[in-house]
Design an enzyme around this catalytic site. Sequence first.
Site, PDB file in Angstrom:
ATOM      1  N   SER A 151     -19.409   3.539  29.199  1.00 18.63           N
ATOM      2  CA  SER A 151     -19.866   4.948  29.671  1.00 18.63           C
ATOM      3  C   SER A 151     -21.235   5.155  29.084  1.00 18.63           C
ATOM      4  O   SER A 151     -21.621   4.823  28.049  1.00 18.63           O
ATOM      5  CB  SER A 151     -18.945   6.084  29.691  1.00 18.63           C
ATOM      6  N   ALA A 152     -22.165   5.718  30.134  1.00 18.29           N
ATOM      7  CA  ALA A 152     -23.617   6.418  29.413  1.00 18.29           C
ATOM      8  C   ALA A 152     -23.319   7.598  28.499  1.00 18.29           C
ATOM      9  O   ALA A 152     -24.297   8.031  27.989  1.00 18.29           O
ATOM     10  CB  ALA A 152     -24.445   6.741  30.712  1.00 18.29           C
ATOM     11  N   GLU A 203     -16.876   1.201  38.766  1.00 21.60           N
ATOM     12  CA  GLU A 203     -18.178   2.132  38.675  1.00 21.60           C
ATOM     13  C   GLU A 203     -18.186   3.302  39.888  1.00 21.60           C
ATOM     14  O   GLU A 203     -18.194   2.668  41.028  1.00 21.60           O
ATOM     15  CB  GLU A 203     -19.524   1.374  38.680  1.00 21.60           C
ATOM     16  N   ASP A 204     -18.813   4.431  39.634  1.00 22.54           N
ATOM     17  CA  ASP A 204     -18.924   5.339  40.831  1.00 22.54           C
ATOM     18  C   ASP A 204     -20.574   5.444  41.135  1.00 22.54           C
ATOM     19  O   ASP A 204     -20.896   6.140  41.766  1.00 22.54           O
ATOM     20  CB  ASP A 204     -18.316   6.526  40.789  1.00 22.54           C
ATOM     21  N   ASN A 211     -20.416  11.812  25.294  1.00 25.24           N
ATOM     22  CA  ASN A 211     -19.151  12.632  24.849  1.00 25.24           C
ATOM     23  C   ASN A 211     -17.888  11.846  25.269  1.00 25.24           C
ATOM     24  O   ASN A 211     -16.669  12.435  25.676  1.00 25.24           O
ATOM     25  CB  ASN A 211     -19.318  13.965  26.042  1.00 25.24           C
ATOM     26  N   LYS A 271     -26.359   9.706  38.400  1.00 23.82           N
ATOM     27  CA  LYS A 271     -24.815   9.143  37.805  1.00 23.82           C
ATOM     28  C   LYS A 271     -25.023   7.837  37.195  1.00 23.82           C
ATOM     29  O   LYS A 271     -26.026   6.991  37.516  1.00 23.82           O
ATOM     30  CB  LYS A 271     -23.886   8.890  39.056  1.00 23.82           C
ATOM     31  N   GLY A 272     -24.511   7.797  35.902  1.00 25.65           N
ATOM     32  CA  GLY A 272     -24.820   6.634  35.141  1.00 25.65           C
ATOM     33  C   GLY A 272     -25.966   6.558  34.289  1.00 25.65           C
ATOM     34  O   GLY A 272     -26.123   5.747  33.415  1.00 25.65           O
ATOM     35  N   VAL A 273     -26.856   7.640  34.424  1.00 31.85           N
ATOM     36  CA  VAL A 273     -28.001   7.441  33.643  1.00 31.85           C
ATOM     37  C   VAL A 273     -27.926   8.780  32.383  1.00 31.85           C
ATOM     38  O   VAL A 273     -27.150   9.612  32.383  1.00 31.85           O
ATOM     39  CB  VAL A 273     -29.307   8.208  34.475  1.00 31.85           C
ATOM     40  N   ASP A 298     -16.017   2.461  33.893  1.00 30.90           N
ATOM     41  CA  ASP A 298     -16.911   3.572  33.706  1.00 30.90           C
ATOM     42  C   ASP A 298     -16.125   4.922  33.447  1.00 30.90           C
ATOM     43  O   ASP A 298     -14.827   4.764  34.071  1.00 30.90           O
ATOM     44  CB  ASP A 298     -18.048   3.912  34.945  1.00 30.90           C
ATOM     45  N   LEU A 299     -16.508   5.903  33.119  1.00 31.58           N
ATOM     46  CA  LEU A 299     -15.619   7.138  32.644  1.00 31.58           C
ATOM     47  C   LEU A 299     -15.766   8.215  33.703  1.00 31.58           C
ATOM     48  O   LEU A 299     -14.952   8.301  34.451  1.00 31.58           O
ATOM     49  CB  LEU A 299     -15.953   7.649  31.157  1.00 31.58           C
ATOM     50  N   ASP A 300     -17.124   8.848  33.582  1.00 34.82           N
ATOM     51  CA  ASP A 300     -17.377  10.029  34.693  1.00 34.82           C
ATOM     52  C   ASP A 300     -17.281   9.699  36.094  1.00 34.82           C
ATOM     53  O   ASP A 300     -18.119   8.675  36.667  1.00 34.82           O
ATOM     54  CB  ASP A 300     -18.690  10.459  34.284  1.00 34.82           C
ATOM     55  N   THR A 341     -15.164  14.400  36.015  1.00 34.35           N
ATOM     56  CA  THR A 341     -16.139  14.912  35.288  1.00 34.35           C
ATOM     57  C   THR A 341     -17.684  15.003  35.854  1.00 34.35           C
ATOM     58  O   THR A 341     -18.582  15.688  35.582  1.00 34.35           O
ATOM     59  CB  THR A 341     -16.275  14.356  33.813  1.00 34.35           C
ATOM     60  N   ARG A 373     -28.431  11.245  29.330  1.00 36.89           N
ATOM     61  CA  ARG A 373     -28.852  12.685  29.399  1.00 36.89           C
ATOM     62  C   ARG A 373     -30.348  12.877  29.253  1.00 36.89           C
ATOM     63  O   ARG A 373     -30.956  13.672  30.222  1.00 36.89           O
ATOM     64  CB  ARG A 373     -28.185  13.286  28.039  1.00 36.89           C
ATOM     65  N   LYS A 378     -27.922   2.252  31.869  1.00 39.12           N
ATOM     66  CA  LYS A 378     -27.580   1.461  33.161  1.00 39.12           C
ATOM     67  C   LYS A 378     -28.913   1.829  34.269  1.00 39.12           C
ATOM     68  O   LYS A 378     -29.299   2.939  33.965  1.00 39.12           O
ATOM     69  CB  LYS A 378     -26.399   2.074  33.939  1.00 39.12           C
TER      70      LYS A 378
HETATM   71  C1  BG6 Z   1     -22.829   9.365  32.807  1.00 40.21           C
HETATM   72  C2  BG6 Z   1     -22.756  10.542  33.860  1.00 40.21           C
HETATM   73  O1  BG6 Z   1     -21.496   8.976  32.613  1.00 40.21           O
HETATM   74  O2  BG6 Z   1     -22.897  10.070  31.571  1.00 40.21           O
HETATM   75  C3  BG6 Z   1     -24.090  11.135  33.914  1.00 40.21           C
HETATM   76  O3  BG6 Z   1     -22.530   9.723  34.949  1.00 40.21           O
HETATM   77  C4  BG6 Z   1     -24.293  11.795  32.627  1.00 40.21           C
HETATM   78  O4  BG6 Z   1     -24.075  12.090  34.778  1.00 40.21           O
HETATM   79  C5  BG6 Z   1     -24.380  10.824  31.395  1.00 40.21           C
HETATM   80  O5  BG6 Z   1     -25.524  12.490  32.537  1.00 40.21           O
HETATM   81  C6  BG6 Z   1     -24.578  11.250  30.122  1.00 40.21           C
HETATM   82  O6  BG6 Z   1     -23.533  12.085  29.599  1.00 40.21           O
HETATM   83  P1  BG6 Z   1     -23.658  12.719  28.274  1.00 40.21           P
HETATM   84  O7  BG6 Z   1     -22.150  13.126  28.127  1.00 40.21           O
HETATM   85  O8  BG6 Z   1     -24.065  12.127  27.380  1.00 40.21           O
HETATM   86  O9  BG6 Z   1     -24.709  14.087  28.602  1.00 40.21           O
HETATM   87 MG    MG Z   2     -19.762   7.717  36.604  1.00 40.70          MG
END
Ligand code: BG6
Ligand code: MG
Length: 223
Positions: free
Chosen positions: A115-116, A170-171, A119, A46-48, A10-12, A18, A50, A146
Amino acid sequence: MKTVSACIFDLDGVLVDTAKYHFIAWRNLAARWHIELTHEENEKLKGVSRKDSLLHIVALGDITLTDEEIEHWCAVKNEEYLSLVAGMNASELLPNVVELLEELKTKHIKIGLGSASKNAAFILEKTGIQHFFEAVVSGNDVTHSKPHPEVFHKGAKMLGVKSEETIVFEDSQKGIQAAKSGGFYAVGIGKEEDLKTADLVIPSFEKYTFEDIKQSLSQINKI
Ligand code: BG6
Ligand code: MG
């Protein structure tokens, strides 16, 4: 010990710090409706995606939004998030991430991203680690958020590996659920109490090599 041929990250909050910026941007948005976003509620976000995060937040205040409003507030949140990450560089990678990715490369373990975030490619580029990844699956590539395992299954497919030979890092609670239901090993990064269903939880990659992680999984008969 079974073979591990790939790792999907996972990224964030796993590779880069982030998660705190997503939290700030969501907390500020929630405040517009006098909703206080607590740590506990934020863990659920987290992981959800936007859009699903926004819907979760407004539901806390019994608010319903039209499709146009959803689009508008998602854009407002993303604008704040992008302004927070604008100056980001490799210094915001979490401890030992580069060393771990280098170790995996040396050992010919395939590396993927699941990653979800829409960005994700931008953040990988900002932090200069994109070259490590043979597969990048982001929020732009999936239909299901997720805890659905789609993001990790797509990653495994791109890498040409099976889920049962792949460790997911994953976090988030939702991400751990996604990894487990998809048949992956799930290593949580964070606190045990937040990530109860993971096979193993470590506080961060600091002090852990890939070999240490495999050993720990083996000691608890997970691998
Ligand atoms: C996930 C984060 O990786 O990406 C969430 O854990 C975030 O907090 C989700 O809302 C969507 O990210 P973005 O960058 O597409 O808004
Ligand atoms: Mg994460």
